[in-house]
Write a protein that holds these residues in place. Structure first.
Motif, PDB file in Angstrom:
ATOM      1  N   LEU A 100       0.842  -1.188   0.000  1.00 39.16           N
ATOM      2  CA  LEU A 100       0.000   0.000   0.000  1.00 39.16           C
ATOM      3  C   LEU A 100       0.882   1.244   0.000  1.00 39.16           C
ATOM      4  O   LEU A 100       1.912   1.289   0.686  1.00 39.16           O
ATOM      5  CB  LEU A 100      -0.897  -0.007   1.237  1.00 39.16           C
ATOM      6  N   ASP A 101       0.473   2.247  -0.770  1.00 45.65           N
ATOM      7  CA  ASP A 101       1.266   3.473  -0.816  1.00 45.65           C
ATOM      8  C   ASP A 101       1.176   4.221   0.510  1.00 45.65           C
ATOM      9  O   ASP A 101       0.217   4.076   1.275  1.00 45.65           O
ATOM     10  CB  ASP A 101       0.798   4.372  -1.966  1.00 45.65           C
ATOM     11  N   ASP A 102       2.212   5.028   0.780  1.00 48.70           N
ATOM     12  CA  ASP A 102       2.331   5.709   2.071  1.00 48.70           C
ATOM     13  C   ASP A 102       1.126   6.585   2.388  1.00 48.70           C
ATOM     14  O   ASP A 102       0.727   6.718   3.549  1.00 48.70           O
ATOM     15  CB  ASP A 102       3.604   6.569   2.090  1.00 48.70           C
ATOM     16  N   LYS A 103       0.533   7.197   1.370  1.00 47.20           N
ATOM     17  CA  LYS A 103      -0.578   8.114   1.585  1.00 47.20           C
ATOM     18  C   LYS A 103      -1.781   7.415   2.211  1.00 47.20           C
ATOM     19  O   LYS A 103      -2.510   8.013   3.019  1.00 47.20           O
ATOM     20  CB  LYS A 103      -0.975   8.760   0.254  1.00 47.20           C
ATOM     21  N   ARG A 104      -1.994   6.152   1.843  1.00 41.41           N
ATOM     22  CA  ARG A 104      -3.190   5.457   2.322  1.00 41.41           C
ATOM     23  C   ARG A 104      -2.932   4.608   3.566  1.00 41.41           C
ATOM     24  O   ARG A 104      -3.883   4.100   4.165  1.00 41.41           O
ATOM     25  CB  ARG A 104      -3.775   4.603   1.195  1.00 41.41           C
ATOM     26  N   ILE A 105      -1.671   4.430   3.954  1.00 42.43           N
ATOM     27  CA  ILE A 105      -1.378   3.638   5.153  1.00 42.43           C
ATOM     28  C   ILE A 105      -2.037   4.253   6.378  1.00 42.43           C
ATOM     29  O   ILE A 105      -2.683   3.564   7.172  1.00 42.43           O
ATOM     30  CB  ILE A 105       0.147   3.500   5.363  1.00 42.43           C
ATOM     31  N   SER A 106      -1.874   5.564   6.552  1.00 44.95           N
ATOM     32  CA  SER A 106      -2.462   6.228   7.712  1.00 44.95           C
ATOM     33  C   SER A 106      -3.983   6.179   7.670  1.00 44.95           C
ATOM     34  O   SER A 106      -4.648   6.109   8.716  1.00 44.95           O
ATOM     35  CB  SER A 106      -1.981   7.684   7.789  1.00 44.95           C
ATOM     36  N   LYS A 177     -11.792   6.824   0.976  1.00 49.11           N
ATOM     37  CA  LYS A 177     -10.440   7.350   0.802  1.00 49.11           C
ATOM     38  C   LYS A 177      -9.418   6.234   0.600  1.00 49.11           C
ATOM     39  O   LYS A 177      -8.444   6.399  -0.140  1.00 49.11           O
ATOM     40  CB  LYS A 177     -10.045   8.184   2.024  1.00 49.11           C
ATOM     41  N   ALA A 178      -9.625   5.104   1.258  1.00 50.39           N
ATOM     42  CA  ALA A 178      -8.674   4.000   1.155  1.00 50.39           C
ATOM     43  C   ALA A 178      -8.877   3.163  -0.102  1.00 50.39           C
ATOM     44  O   ALA A 178      -8.012   2.364  -0.466  1.00 50.39           O
ATOM     45  CB  ALA A 178      -8.792   3.098   2.388  1.00 50.39           C
TER      46      ALA A 178
END
Length: 214
Positions: A100-106, A177-178
């Motif tokens: 998963l890309d960093d933007k969606r991890i959070s 968003k995810a």
């Protein structure tokens, strides 16, 4: 008196199902921390897409499942009851696990926290009074498997924005968003899916909605 009557008229919105994880779940993901799974229906019920996020050691990975042209079903007593969408099988499961890309991890981490904390909300809106097209078009089901506590929690939420239940709305926004880009599910455009399904179904009798019940 008016406040008391308003409070008394409120009803629970959606449902929560909690259960222990099955041994097969634990065996299939021995190093996992948690797993989140949910689906969306699009294209006038011609597409059924599922995403699974998994915390694996320090990383979050994901995979997708895609079905089209009625390759799915729902079950429930009626469209106004607590029905649950289920994919009929894993025939469309061709995706491998991806990072998963960093933007969606959070976003996924926050979604996990919101699901864990979620308790039933109450609304004066009665779900059975909603028009058929509203309930039929946008059910939301999300499940969280916690491998450390060996538990599974599933939320069934129906049109939360209409009922004004804010915690459920927050969860639905995080789910959106995810959600991966369309290319993670299929290379077909929405127009191509509609055309393909129309061609496949034009000579088939279209069942009434109750005939979808398993």
């Amino acid at each position: 008196m008016a406040f008391w009557m308003w409070n008394a008229a409120k009803e629970p919105w959606g449902s929560i199902v909690e259960s222990p994880l099955q041994s097969a779940d634990l065996e299939n993901a021995p190093d996992a921390g948690f797993e989140i799974e949910y689906s969306f229906i699009g294209n006038s019920w011609n597409e059924f897409s599922t995403v699974i996020f998994r915390k694996q050691n320090a990383e979050i990975i994901y995979r997708t499942i895609y079905s089209m042209c009625d390759d799915f079903a729902y079950k429930g007593d009626s469209i106004y009851d607590d029905f649950v969408l289920r994919r009929s099988d894993y025939a469309g499961d061709t995706s491998q696990w991806n990072n998963l890309d960093d933007k969606r991890i959070s976003i996924v981490e926050e979604l996990k926290r919101k699901i864990e904390e979620y308790e039933i909300e109450y609304s004066w809106v009665n779900s059975s009074s909603f028009p058929y097209t509203i309930l039929y078009g946008d059910p939301v089901i999300v499940s969280l498997k916690n491998f450390k506590s060996r538990t599974r929690k599933e939320l069934v939420l129906k049109n939360s924005s209409e009922a004004g239940v804010h915690k459920a709305i927050a969860i639905e926004k995080l789910m959106r968003k995810a959600w991966p880009a369309r290319e993670a599910f299929t290379k077909l455009t929405e127009e191509e899916v509609i055309q393909n399904c129309w061609e496949a179904q034009k000579n088939q009798p279209h069942p009434r909605f109750k005939e979808f019940i398993l």
